[in-house]
Write a protein that holds these residues in place. Structure first.
Motif, PDB file in Angstrom:
ATOM      1  N   TYR A 123      25.063 -46.138 -19.853  1.00 57.42           N
ATOM      2  CA  TYR A 123      24.319 -46.290 -19.970  1.00 57.42           C
ATOM      3  C   TYR A 123      22.830 -47.048 -20.946  1.00 57.42           C
ATOM      4  N   GLN A 124      23.614 -47.935 -21.330  1.00 62.60           N
ATOM      5  CA  GLN A 124      23.105 -49.184 -22.614  1.00 62.60           C
ATOM      6  C   GLN A 124      22.932 -49.661 -21.329  1.00 62.60           C
ATOM      7  N   ARG A 146      15.902 -38.968 -18.413  1.00 62.73           N
ATOM      8  CA  ARG A 146      16.774 -39.033 -19.609  1.00 62.73           C
ATOM      9  C   ARG A 146      18.213 -38.286 -19.821  1.00 62.73           C
ATOM     10  N   ASP A 147      18.419 -38.507 -18.272  1.00 63.92           N
ATOM     11  CA  ASP A 147      19.786 -37.728 -18.001  1.00 63.92           C
ATOM     12  C   ASP A 147      20.151 -38.356 -16.828  1.00 63.92           C
ATOM     13  N   ALA A 191      22.837 -37.349 -14.600  1.00 58.60           N
ATOM     14  CA  ALA A 191      22.543 -36.273 -13.747  1.00 58.60           C
ATOM     15  C   ALA A 191      22.539 -36.931 -12.337  1.00 58.60           C
ATOM     16  N   THR A 192      21.409 -37.911 -12.805  1.00 57.83           N
ATOM     17  CA  THR A 192      20.789 -38.985 -11.663  1.00 57.83           C
ATOM     18  C   THR A 192      22.316 -39.647 -10.881  1.00 57.83           C
ATOM     19  N   LEU A 193      23.056 -40.006 -11.179  1.00 55.00           N
ATOM     20  CA  LEU A 193      24.310 -40.860 -10.552  1.00 55.00           C
ATOM     21  C   LEU A 193      24.560 -40.113  -9.902  1.00 55.00           C
ATOM     22  N   VAL A 194      24.468 -38.278 -10.015  1.00 49.10           N
ATOM     23  CA  VAL A 194      25.930 -37.831  -9.491  1.00 49.10           C
ATOM     24  C   VAL A 194      24.811 -37.420  -8.433  1.00 49.10           C
ATOM     25  N   GLU A 195      23.554 -36.647  -8.777  1.00 47.54           N
ATOM     26  CA  GLU A 195      22.675 -36.957  -7.782  1.00 47.54           C
ATOM     27  C   GLU A 195      22.700 -37.513  -6.103  1.00 47.54           C
ATOM     28  N   ILE A 196      22.575 -39.032  -7.043  1.00 51.79           N
ATOM     29  CA  ILE A 196      22.381 -40.287  -5.576  1.00 51.79           C
ATOM     30  C   ILE A 196      24.208 -40.096  -5.240  1.00 51.79           C
TER      31      ILE A 196
END
Length: 332
Positions: free
Chosen positions: A263-264, A279-280, A283-288
């Motif tokens: 996530y650069q 900021r995380d 966690a957003t990717l896992v949620e998607i």
């Protein structure tokens, strides 16, 4: 230098990206035919094959105009390559290509290189996880670079998609079992010779397809892969959600996807509004994935880890990332 020029591809999996259209819920595609060193579509579009690597892009003309120096580049000896860039400038196309190849050949094949690079082999921890997966029919890697992951993708046929044709040409030769010489950067524009030999990791050309193509628009049929891999790509494209949609479109129901990303975010690559928010982003990717947001169906996350990824830039510098690794299973 010995060279492998066999064309590596599965024509039955390829489609013409220039005339592919979506009519309602139906995708209309045309297959490509091999004619000498060209792939040809009935629509009239033609795609060149360079040293066994097809360049198959919706706008191949623009790519060829921008990257002609890389496309027609010859694999010179490391000594000659080093001499050509010695007097600069640093941002000349050939100097940038030589630096790129040095970084990623070391990162992917450092354990198969003589002499070995310092500080070590970057891909090892990720490869261990990928190589432990069960064997499948077809695997696709988006952003395959110089090809090491393809040798461990555990599939009857592997497809690598990459925009850097210089990287693909070396990947083709390494995977086919050639000894490939390259220039390893020491400092500035100074290089020393190194050699890669895949050894037991070499593959018959019938087992892999390498394509110089856009990861956001791969010239492949949908629903063809039981495994789709995209390492350190979500922050390297203009729209990471579009990349997730492409990955989802290639993956069959019940298949698995393997993602990794540090996530650069960079403004030169994508606009702020396209980044995974908050900021995380991990966690957003896992949620998607779990919610199937923007995807054809939800995914079950089966493995997640933080893995150190170190890229050697030269003998005095390296860059270390903490990359977020996720393996998820597509719903049936």
């Amino acid at each position: 230098m010995e060279s492998t020029v066999d064309i590596a591809m599965r024509l039955d999996l390829l489609v013409c990206p220039g005339c592919r259209t979506l009519q309602g819920d139906r995708l209309d595609v045309r297959s490509l035919e091999l004619r000498g060193e060209l792939l040809v579509c009935d629509c009239g579009r033609r795609y060149p094959i360079i040293d066994g690597v097809p360049i198959v892009l919706g706008d191949a003309g623009s790519y060829l105009r921008a990257e002609m120096a890389t496309v027609v580049e010859r694999e010179l000896s490391p000594e000659v390559s080093a001499l050509l860039v010695e007097d600069g400038p640093d941002d000349a196309p050939y100097a940038r290509m030589l630096e790129h190849l040095s970084i990623y050949l070391d990162a992917h094949w450092g354990d198969r290189a003589t002499p070995p690079p310092e500080p070590g082999f970057a891909l090892g921890p990720i490869l261990e996880r990928i190589a432990a997966r069960p064997y499948v029919g077809v695997a696709v890697e988006l952003g395959c670079s110089v090809g090491r992951v393809l040798a461990h993708a555990e599939a009857e046929h592997v497809i690598g998609i990459e925009m850097h044709v210089g990287a693909l040409r070396r990947a083709h030769r390494i995977l086919a079992g050639d000894r490939v010489e390259y220039a390893r950067r020491t400092v500035g524009r100074h290089y020393e010779p190194a050699t890669i030999h895949a050894g037991a990791l070499a593959m018959p050309t019938a087992r892999y397809t390498l394509l110089c193509s856009d990861v956001l628009d791969p010239p492949l049929l949908p629903d063809i892969a039981e495994r789709v891999i995209a390492l350190n790509m979500l922050d390297s494209v203009a729209n990471p959600r579009n990349l997730l949609a492409v990955i989802d479109g290639l993956c069959v129901a019940g298949g698995e996807i393997i993602l990794a990303c540090p996530y650069q975010w960079q403004s030169s690559v994508m606009e702020d509004r396209e980044r995974l928010p908050g900021r995380d982003p991990a966690a957003t990717l896992v949620e998607i994935l779990r919610e199937g947001r923007g995807l054809s169906r939800p995914y079950t996350v089966e493995d997640e880890a933080e893995i150190v990824w170190t890229l050697r830039r030269d003998a005095r510098s390296s860059v270390t990332y903490r990359t977020h690794y996720v393996r998820a299973r597509k719903g049936t």
